[in-house]
Design a protein around this motif. Structure first.
Motif, PDB file in Angstrom:
ATOM      1  N   LYS A 177       0.714  -1.458   0.162  1.00 11.06           N
ATOM      2  CA  LYS A 177       0.011   0.341  -0.720  1.00 11.06           C
ATOM      3  C   LYS A 177       0.416   1.645   0.121  1.00 11.06           C
ATOM      4  CE  LYS A 177      -4.200  -2.204   2.482  1.00 11.06           C
ATOM      5  NZ  LYS A 177      -4.987  -2.190   3.527  1.00 11.06           N
ATOM      6  N   VAL A 178       1.648   1.068   0.530  1.00  3.08           N
ATOM      7  CA  VAL A 178       2.790   2.458   0.548  1.00  3.08           C
ATOM      8  C   VAL A 178       4.452   2.159   0.153  1.00  3.08           C
ATOM      9  CG1 VAL A 178       2.638   1.959   2.776  1.00  3.08           C
ATOM     10  CG2 VAL A 178       3.171   4.927   2.276  1.00  3.08           C
ATOM     11  N   ARG A 179       5.365   2.687  -0.592  1.00  5.73           N
ATOM     12  CA  ARG A 179       6.498   1.997  -0.179  1.00  5.73           C
ATOM     13  C   ARG A 179       7.578   2.819   0.257  1.00  5.73           C
ATOM     14  NH1 ARG A 179       6.479  -0.203  -6.410  1.00  5.73           N
ATOM     15  NH2 ARG A 179       4.968  -1.356  -5.286  1.00  5.73           N
ATOM     16  N   VAL A 180       8.876   3.065   0.361  1.00  5.27           N
ATOM     17  CA  VAL A 180       9.918   3.617   0.338  1.00  5.27           C
ATOM     18  C   VAL A 180      10.610   3.911  -1.369  1.00  5.27           C
ATOM     19  CG1 VAL A 180      12.551   4.123   1.318  1.00  5.27           C
ATOM     20  CG2 VAL A 180      10.149   3.216   2.612  1.00  5.27           C
ATOM     21  N   ARG A 181      11.274   4.719  -1.874  1.00  5.96           N
ATOM     22  CA  ARG A 181      11.369   4.943  -3.070  1.00  5.96           C
ATOM     23  C   ARG A 181      12.836   5.848  -2.618  1.00  5.96           C
ATOM     24  NH1 ARG A 181      11.482   7.857  -8.252  1.00  5.96           N
ATOM     25  NH2 ARG A 181       9.656   9.361  -7.692  1.00  5.96           N
ATOM     26  N   ILE A 182      13.781   5.051  -2.322  1.00  7.29           N
ATOM     27  CA  ILE A 182      15.208   6.575  -2.435  1.00  7.29           C
ATOM     28  C   ILE A 182      14.736   7.090  -3.947  1.00  7.29           C
ATOM     29  CG2 ILE A 182      17.453   5.680  -1.419  1.00  7.29           C
ATOM     30  CD1 ILE A 182      15.819   4.922   0.307  1.00  7.29           C
ATOM     31  N   ILE A 183      15.650   7.807  -4.110  1.00 15.85           N
ATOM     32  CA  ILE A 183      15.767   9.389  -4.709  1.00 15.85           C
ATOM     33  C   ILE A 183      17.017   8.973  -4.876  1.00 15.85           C
ATOM     34  CG2 ILE A 183      15.739  10.898  -6.072  1.00 15.85           C
ATOM     35  CD1 ILE A 183      12.968   9.984  -5.595  1.00 15.85           C
ATOM     36  N   HIS A 184      17.875   9.049  -3.765  1.00 21.62           N
ATOM     37  CA  HIS A 184      19.194   9.425  -4.104  1.00 21.62           C
ATOM     38  C   HIS A 184      20.252   8.583  -3.051  1.00 21.62           C
ATOM     39  CE1 HIS A 184      23.850  10.740  -4.743  1.00 21.62           C
ATOM     40  NE2 HIS A 184      23.348  11.645  -3.551  1.00 21.62           N
ATOM     41  N   SER A 185      21.428   8.483  -2.845  1.00 23.26           N
ATOM     42  CA  SER A 185      21.835   8.180  -1.856  1.00 23.26           C
ATOM     43  C   SER A 185      23.405   7.944  -1.662  1.00 23.26           C
ATOM     44  CB  SER A 185      21.775   6.378  -1.068  1.00 23.26           C
ATOM     45  OG  SER A 185      21.802   5.507  -1.721  1.00 23.26           O
ATOM     46  N   ALA A 186      24.062   8.165  -0.501  1.00 22.44           N
ATOM     47  CA  ALA A 186      25.588   8.209  -0.659  1.00 22.44           C
ATOM     48  C   ALA A 186      25.855   9.090   0.205  1.00 22.44           C
ATOM     49  CB  ALA A 186      26.377   9.953  -1.736  1.00 22.44           C
ATOM     50  N   ALA A 187      27.422   8.981   0.875  1.00 19.02           N
ATOM     51  CA  ALA A 187      28.304   9.218   1.809  1.00 19.02           C
ATOM     52  C   ALA A 187      28.854  10.393   1.555  1.00 19.02           C
ATOM     53  CB  ALA A 187      29.879   8.003   2.211  1.00 19.02           C
ATOM     54  N   GLY A 188      28.728  11.453   2.391  1.00 15.90           N
ATOM     55  CA  GLY A 188      29.206  12.399   2.917  1.00 15.90           C
ATOM     56  C   GLY A 188      28.067  13.606   3.640  1.00 15.90           C
ATOM     57  N   THR A 189      28.221  14.783   3.356  1.00  9.73           N
ATOM     58  CA  THR A 189      27.173  15.530   4.027  1.00  9.73           C
ATOM     59  C   THR A 189      25.908  16.727   3.034  1.00  9.73           C
ATOM     60  OG1 THR A 189      28.469  17.747   3.335  1.00  9.73           O
ATOM     61  CG2 THR A 189      29.527  16.865   5.417  1.00  9.73           C
ATOM     62  N   VAL A 190      25.496  16.495   3.592  1.00  5.63           N
ATOM     63  CA  VAL A 190      24.430  17.149   2.564  1.00  5.63           C
ATOM     64  C   VAL A 190      24.813  18.006   1.873  1.00  5.63           C
ATOM     65  CG1 VAL A 190      21.770  17.864   2.793  1.00  5.63           C
ATOM     66  CG2 VAL A 190      22.440  16.059   4.373  1.00  5.63           C
ATOM     67  N   THR A 191      24.210  18.408   0.377  1.00  6.72           N
ATOM     68  CA  THR A 191      25.071  19.373   0.328  1.00  6.72           C
ATOM     69  C   THR A 191      23.761  20.141  -0.684  1.00  6.72           C
ATOM     70  OG1 THR A 191      24.963  18.011  -2.088  1.00  6.72           O
ATOM     71  CG2 THR A 191      26.820  18.397  -0.538  1.00  6.72           C
ATOM     72  N   GLU A 192      23.798  21.170  -1.495  1.00 11.71           N
ATOM     73  CA  GLU A 192      22.692  22.042  -1.991  1.00 11.71           C
ATOM     74  C   GLU A 192      22.133  21.503  -2.976  1.00 11.71           C
ATOM     75  OE1 GLU A 192      23.259  26.194  -2.487  1.00 11.71           O
ATOM     76  OE2 GLU A 192      25.522  26.340  -0.780  1.00 11.71           O
ATOM     77  N   ASN A 193      23.042  20.487  -3.664  1.00  6.49           N
ATOM     78  CA  ASN A 193      22.829  19.747  -4.583  1.00  6.49           C
ATOM     79  C   ASN A 193      21.037  18.806  -4.548  1.00  6.49           C
ATOM     80  OD1 ASN A 193      24.086  20.859  -7.122  1.00  6.49           O
ATOM     81  ND2 ASN A 193      25.691  19.488  -6.808  1.00  6.49           N
ATOM     82  N   ASP A 194      21.694  18.232  -2.710  1.00  8.53           N
ATOM     83  CA  ASP A 194      20.827  16.879  -2.718  1.00  8.53           C
ATOM     84  C   ASP A 194      19.205  18.286  -2.254  1.00  8.53           C
ATOM     85  OD1 ASP A 194      22.663  15.107  -2.368  1.00  8.53           O
ATOM     86  OD2 ASP A 194      23.166  15.689  -0.810  1.00  8.53           O
ATOM     87  N   VAL A 195      19.534  19.166  -2.130  1.00 13.06           N
ATOM     88  CA  VAL A 195      18.193  19.915  -1.139  1.00 13.06           C
ATOM     89  C   VAL A 195      16.922  20.264  -2.593  1.00 13.06           C
ATOM     90  CG1 VAL A 195      17.205  22.347  -0.826  1.00 13.06           C
ATOM     91  CG2 VAL A 195      19.374  21.287   0.934  1.00 13.06           C
ATOM     92  N   LEU A 196      17.749  20.979  -3.627  1.00 15.18           N
ATOM     93  CA  LEU A 196      16.883  20.790  -4.861  1.00 15.18           C
ATOM     94  C   LEU A 196      16.707  19.584  -5.406  1.00 15.18           C
ATOM     95  CD1 LEU A 196      20.371  23.374  -6.984  1.00 15.18           C
ATOM     96  CD2 LEU A 196      17.663  24.271  -5.331  1.00 15.18           C
ATOM     97  N   LEU A 197      18.047  18.764  -5.848  1.00 15.68           N
ATOM     98  CA  LEU A 197      16.974  17.101  -6.435  1.00 15.68           C
ATOM     99  C   LEU A 197      15.526  17.131  -5.060  1.00 15.68           C
ATOM    100  CD1 LEU A 197      16.819  14.436  -7.191  1.00 15.68           C
ATOM    101  CD2 LEU A 197      18.774  13.631  -5.920  1.00 15.68           C
ATOM    102  N   ALA A 198      15.529  16.395  -3.644  1.00 15.68           N
ATOM    103  CA  ALA A 198      14.945  16.917  -3.045  1.00 15.68           C
ATOM    104  C   ALA A 198      13.505  17.741  -2.945  1.00 15.68           C
ATOM    105  CB  ALA A 198      15.297  17.437  -1.508  1.00 15.68           C
ATOM    106  N   GLU A 199      13.668  18.917  -3.729  1.00 17.67           N
ATOM    107  CA  GLU A 199      12.551  19.748  -3.855  1.00 17.67           C
ATOM    108  C   GLU A 199      11.993  19.289  -5.502  1.00 17.67           C
ATOM    109  OE1 GLU A 199      10.070  22.854  -5.844  1.00 17.67           O
ATOM    110  OE2 GLU A 199      12.114  22.197  -6.507  1.00 17.67           O
ATOM    111  N   ALA A 200      13.134  19.284  -6.237  1.00 15.53           N
ATOM    112  CA  ALA A 200      12.080  18.459  -7.571  1.00 15.53           C
ATOM    113  C   ALA A 200      11.541  16.897  -7.529  1.00 15.53           C
ATOM    114  CB  ALA A 200      13.285  18.909  -8.634  1.00 15.53           C
ATOM    115  N   SER A 201      12.133  16.248  -6.591  1.00 10.16           N
ATOM    116  CA  SER A 201      11.307  15.203  -6.700  1.00 10.16           C
ATOM    117  C   SER A 201      10.443  15.084  -5.255  1.00 10.16           C
ATOM    118  CB  SER A 201      12.613  13.969  -6.401  1.00 10.16           C
ATOM    119  OG  SER A 201      13.409  14.533  -5.437  1.00 10.16           O
ATOM    120  N   LYS A 202       9.678  16.342  -4.386  1.00 16.26           N
ATOM    121  CA  LYS A 202       9.524  16.141  -3.594  1.00 16.26           C
ATOM    122  C   LYS A 202       9.778  15.306  -2.393  1.00 16.26           C
ATOM    123  CE  LYS A 202       6.875  18.729  -5.510  1.00 16.26           C
ATOM    124  NZ  LYS A 202       7.258  20.509  -5.592  1.00 16.26           N
TER     125      LYS A 202
END
Length: 309
Positions: A134-159
């Motif tokens: 009924k509900v699933r987890v979808r990992i858009i992106h995963s990586a080691a390191g600090t959270v970057t501005e690119n991560d934020v922009l990707l999160a905004e685009a993919s909700k």
């Protein structure tokens, strides 16, 4: 910094290397005691400082002749990985749209960042196992390191929601997340992450209808007062309440479902009649009744899910 197991040859400080889709120069090496070394041979495990980016666990580490050759190899591998990711994304989206169309599966999109690749893989594995039909987890992106501005922009685009595990974000990255309305969460305990995500998934589930049967009556006689048909009935189970919904059953066939117009006891309007008593019932919008019909009284309520099971 990454731990490397030397399998063949000799690794020296200053060597140029490639590892998966990244490269670097051995700037420093430390043995299992934490002591700095300049040269190690086969079967030695050392921590190496000098990677341009965080490699993935399991990547092959190889010393090359010079920096230009290393960059050529890494560029080729990065382009190949990018193409594979695009193809995988297209396939995932096609599968997702098909699934959504067929089964209306809800989805929680996440971006995972952690201090080490091992932590990333462990967290991704545990979160993906939370998925249900009924509900699933979808990992858009995963990586080691600090959270970057690119991560934020990707999160905004993919909700997506960003989960940081044993890592952090720079102040300007946190400011960008606030501006873009991106949910940014940091944790140091893995079960706290899975617990929080599971609660979010439960919150995404639709409320379900719960039906409760309150009583049953049998029609013994029919009367007509003006245009209204009154069913003289005997309550055989439970109780009848005017606020209930009613289901008219003739054998196995359901003829009507709706509300009560009137409920009477000895010509008096009442709100409830208990088991073993007679009553007069008129229905709101249905008069095609017969003696022997069964009236089933019920109520429905929305029940909010409290777990994924």
């Amino acid at each position: 910094m990454a731990t490397v197991l030397v399998q063949r040859g000799t690794l020296r400080a200053g060597d140029i290397f490639v590892a998966g889709a990244t490269m670097g120069r051995v700037r420093a090496m430390f043995d299992y005691l934490g002591q700095r070394v300049t040269e190690v041979g086969p079967s030695s495990a050392v921590q190496i400082l000098g990677f341009e980016e965080v490699p993935s666990a399991g990547d092959n580490f190889q010393v090359v002749e010079d920096e230009p050759k290393a960059r050529t190899i890494v560029s080729f591998r990065q382009e190949k990985a990018k193409l594979a990711a695009q193809q995988k994304q297209r396939a995932t989206l096609e599968t997702l749209f098909s699934t959504l169309k067929d089964g209306q599966v809800k989805e929680l999109a996440l971006i995972i960042k952690a201090d080490t690749q091992g932590s990333v893989e462990s967290l991704v594995g545990q979160l993906e196992r939370l998925s249900t039909d009924k509900v699933r987890v979808r990992i858009i992106h995963s990586a080691a390191g600090t959270v970057t501005e690119n991560d934020v922009l990707l999160a905004e685009a993919s909700k997506a929601t960003i989960i940081g595990f044993h890592t952090k974000a720079e102040k300007k990255t946190e400011e960008l997340a606030r501006e873009e309305g991106v949910d940014l969460r940091f944790h140091d305990i893995i079960y706290k992450v899975t617990e929080e995500i599971e609660q979010a998934m439960v919150g995404m589930l639709d409320a379900t209808d719960k039906e409760t049967i309150h009583g049953q009556a049998e029609i013994r006689q029919l009367f007509k007062i003006g245009k209204t048909v009154i069913a003289g009935s005997f309550v055989t189970e439970g109780k009848v309440q005017k606020a209930n919904k009613v289901r008219v059953k003739r054998g196995e066939e359901v003829l009507f479902e709706g509300g009560l117009k009137n409920l009477k006891r000895f010509k008096e309007d009442v709100t409830e009649v208990k088991n073993g008593l007679d009553c007069g019932i008129s229905l709101d919008g249905f008069d095609e009744l017969k003696e022997g019909d069964i009236l089933e009284f019920y109520s429905r309520e929305k029940v909010i899910a409290t777990s994924l099971s």
